[in-house]
Design a protein around this motif. Structure first.
Motif, PDB file in Angstrom:
ATOM      1  N   LYS A   9       0.811  -1.213   0.000  1.00  0.00           N
ATOM      2  CA  LYS A   9       0.000   0.000   0.000  1.00  0.00           C
ATOM      3  C   LYS A   9       0.845   1.263   0.000  1.00  0.00           C
ATOM      4  O   LYS A   9       0.462   2.280  -0.553  1.00  0.00           O
ATOM      5  CB  LYS A   9      -0.918  -0.011   1.227  1.00  0.00           C
ATOM      6  CG  LYS A   9      -1.784   1.228   1.392  1.00  0.00           C
ATOM      7  CD  LYS A   9      -2.834   1.327   0.329  1.00  0.00           C
ATOM      8  CE  LYS A   9      -3.742   2.509   0.594  1.00  0.00           C
ATOM      9  NZ  LYS A   9      -4.793   2.633  -0.399  1.00  0.00           N
ATOM     10  N   PHE A  10       1.996   1.219   0.655  1.00  0.00           N
ATOM     11  CA  PHE A  10       2.702   2.449   0.963  1.00  0.00           C
ATOM     12  C   PHE A  10       3.693   2.903  -0.098  1.00  0.00           C
ATOM     13  O   PHE A  10       4.360   3.900   0.062  1.00  0.00           O
ATOM     14  CB  PHE A  10       3.444   2.304   2.302  1.00  0.00           C
ATOM     15  CG  PHE A  10       2.562   1.797   3.388  1.00  0.00           C
ATOM     16  CD1 PHE A  10       1.472   2.538   3.791  1.00  0.00           C
ATOM     17  CD2 PHE A  10       2.787   0.577   3.981  1.00  0.00           C
ATOM     18  CE1 PHE A  10       0.621   2.070   4.795  1.00  0.00           C
ATOM     19  CE2 PHE A  10       1.944   0.111   4.984  1.00  0.00           C
ATOM     20  CZ  PHE A  10       0.874   0.861   5.385  1.00  0.00           C
TER      21      PHE A  10
ATOM     22  N   SER B 288       6.179   5.894   0.416  1.00  0.00           N
ATOM     23  CA  SER B 288       5.521   7.164   0.691  1.00  0.00           C
ATOM     24  C   SER B 288       5.781   7.602   2.126  1.00  0.00           C
ATOM     25  O   SER B 288       5.980   6.781   3.016  1.00  0.00           O
ATOM     26  CB  SER B 288       4.017   7.024   0.452  1.00  0.00           C
ATOM     27  OG  SER B 288       3.331   8.183   0.871  1.00  0.00           O
ATOM     28  N   SER B 289       5.759   8.919   2.350  1.00  0.00           N
ATOM     29  CA  SER B 289       5.950   9.458   3.697  1.00  0.00           C
ATOM     30  C   SER B 289       4.652   9.520   4.483  1.00  0.00           C
ATOM     31  O   SER B 289       4.665   9.834   5.669  1.00  0.00           O
ATOM     32  CB  SER B 289       6.553  10.864   3.603  1.00  0.00           C
ATOM     33  OG  SER B 289       7.821  10.837   2.995  1.00  0.00           O
ATOM     34  N   THR B 290       3.526   9.247   3.830  1.00  0.00           N
ATOM     35  CA  THR B 290       2.237   9.335   4.497  1.00  0.00           C
ATOM     36  C   THR B 290       1.396   8.108   4.168  1.00  0.00           C
ATOM     37  O   THR B 290       1.457   7.591   3.061  1.00  0.00           O
ATOM     38  CB  THR B 290       1.492  10.621   4.064  1.00  0.00           C
ATOM     39  OG1 THR B 290       0.205  10.657   4.667  1.00  0.00           O
ATOM     40  CG2 THR B 290       1.342  10.690   2.564  1.00  0.00           C
TER      41      THR B 290
ATOM     42  N   GLU C 112      -1.608  15.338   1.510  1.00  0.00           N
ATOM     43  CA  GLU C 112      -0.402  15.095   2.288  1.00  0.00           C
ATOM     44  C   GLU C 112       0.762  14.656   1.394  1.00  0.00           C
ATOM     45  O   GLU C 112       1.893  15.108   1.564  1.00  0.00           O
ATOM     46  CB  GLU C 112      -0.654  14.026   3.353  1.00  0.00           C
ATOM     47  CG  GLU C 112      -1.531  14.476   4.504  1.00  0.00           C
ATOM     48  CD  GLU C 112      -3.016  14.313   4.246  1.00  0.00           C
ATOM     49  OE1 GLU C 112      -3.791  14.322   5.204  1.00  0.00           O
ATOM     50  OE2 GLU C 112      -3.417  14.171   3.066  1.00  0.00           O
ATOM     51  N   ALA C 113       0.481  13.774   0.436  1.00  0.00           N
ATOM     52  CA  ALA C 113       1.540  13.267  -0.437  1.00  0.00           C
ATOM     53  C   ALA C 113       2.175  14.399  -1.246  1.00  0.00           C
ATOM     54  O   ALA C 113       3.399  14.472  -1.386  1.00  0.00           O
ATOM     55  CB  ALA C 113       0.975  12.200  -1.376  1.00  0.00           C
TER      56      ALA C 113
ATOM     57  N   ASP D 229       6.957  17.870   4.494  1.00  0.00           N
ATOM     58  CA  ASP D 229       6.172  17.900   5.716  1.00  0.00           C
ATOM     59  C   ASP D 229       4.704  18.069   5.342  1.00  0.00           C
ATOM     60  O   ASP D 229       4.376  18.445   4.215  1.00  0.00           O
ATOM     61  CB  ASP D 229       6.614  19.070   6.601  1.00  0.00           C
ATOM     62  CG  ASP D 229       6.098  18.971   8.024  1.00  0.00           C
ATOM     63  OD1 ASP D 229       5.565  17.902   8.398  1.00  0.00           O
ATOM     64  OD2 ASP D 229       6.221  19.965   8.769  1.00  0.00           O
ATOM     65  N   ALA D 230       3.829  17.778   6.299  1.00  0.00           N
ATOM     66  CA  ALA D 230       2.393  17.981   6.117  1.00  0.00           C
ATOM     67  C   ALA D 230       1.754  18.057   7.498  1.00  0.00           C
ATOM     68  O   ALA D 230       2.247  17.444   8.446  1.00  0.00           O
ATOM     69  CB  ALA D 230       1.767  16.839   5.308  1.00  0.00           C
TER      70      ALA D 230
END
Length: 307
Positions: free
Chosen positions: A3-4, A154-156, A162-163, A171-172
């Protein structure tokens, strides 16, 4: 399916010693300490790595023998769904909400990709579908010739806004649910702010840019406010201190022809979307044009392209 994984899949490095430098950028950028004078970033979305490259030879893709259960509350694997080639089969536009993500992840077991959708009354089998080189030949040809990131995450966990914020700002705003509006990140520092501080040229190219977006007016294509966070920051809109950096994608091709490609370029598409239920063909054509026009330009010998 993982998923990520961020969609970003290919890195092209074209730094060749002895090749003449590209024509001057719009401003006098500081000299680089590497052969790279232009960095081009392109982001597309709504496809996982395994969906596009899960069967690419040698890649860390779809695990052997995987079969996703239909119900996480039952131990039985009867009727489980194995990975399958999508081809021209219509696919669902699957939900990406936090509840779905949590059930798919299933405390790290990664076995809820179908069950999470079955719980919502959806078929869910599309989650196990994949494309291959016969469907997206340009993607696979580039992977053959250059570098393919098979462990780029991904970071989120969830959220489109957010992406894209992480893409431009690293950042988000934190929260338990995805951002539903553009409020709350007006003052968030971005890479475009940092580049401006150092007098390094940069542009954000947007396919079919809605002119109202740079004026802060009502935007017909709401996806542009998601994909281009700068449009929600007054300093990047008309009259702002950093206005003029968000431009239509047509300007990218003009900059390549005129030798005025900035040091840093960001690119997003809107009309040629690959978002399901659409197939990847429209996005592939635009991706190919963005890439081949760069290759044909004077900037290619000193450019790095990542998508």
């Amino acid at each position: 399916m993982r998923k990520f994984l961020l969609l970003a899949a290919a890195l092209i490095l074209a730094a060749f010693p002895g090749v003449p430098a590209a024509a001057a950028a719009p401003v006098d950028d500081a000299p680089t300490t590497t052969p790279i004078e232009h960095v081009v970033w392109m982001m597309q979305d709504n496809h996982s790595f395994d969906n596009y490259f899960g069967t690419y030879p040698g890649a860390d893709g779809i695990p052997s023998g995987v079969c996703q259960r239909l119900n996480l509350n039952r131990e039985s694997t009867r009727g489980c769904v194995q990975p399958f080639h999508i081809g021209e089969t219509p696919v669902e536009d699957l939900s990406q909400g936090p509840g779905v993500q949590r059930r798919q992840y299933n405390d790290g077991r990664m076995d809820g990709f179908v069950a999470a959708y079955r719980r919502l009354g959806l078929d869910g089998t599309s989650a196990m579908g994949y494309y291959d080189g016969s469907d997206i030949p340009f993607h696979w040809n580039v992977a053959d010739q250059y570098v393919l990131f098979d462990r780029f995450f991904s970071s989120t966990k969830v959220g489109s806004r957010e992406a894209y914020l992480y893409w431009v700002a690293g950042d988000a705003p934190a929260g338990q649910t995805p951002l539903r509006s553009n409020a709350g990140y007006e003052e968030l520092p971005t890479i475009f702010d940092r580049l401006s501080e150092r007098d390094i040229s940069a542009r954000f190219y947007v396919e079919n840019l809605d002119a109202a977006a740079t004026r802060g007016g009502s935007v017909e294509r709401s996806s542009q406010l998601i994909k281009v966070p700068l449009l929600s920051m007054k300093r990047f809109r008309d009259g702002g201190d950093l206005a003029g950096q968000v431009v239509d994608l047509s300007q990218y091709y003009l900059d390549l022809r005129n030798g005025t490609l900035p040091a840093v370029s960001y690119i997003v598409t809107t009309r040629s979307s690959e978002n399901p239920p659409a197939d990847p063909s429209a996005g592939s054509r635009t991706l190919r044009k963005v890439t081949t026009e760069l290759m044909k330009s004077s900037a290619w010998s000193t450019s790095a392209l990542m998508w």
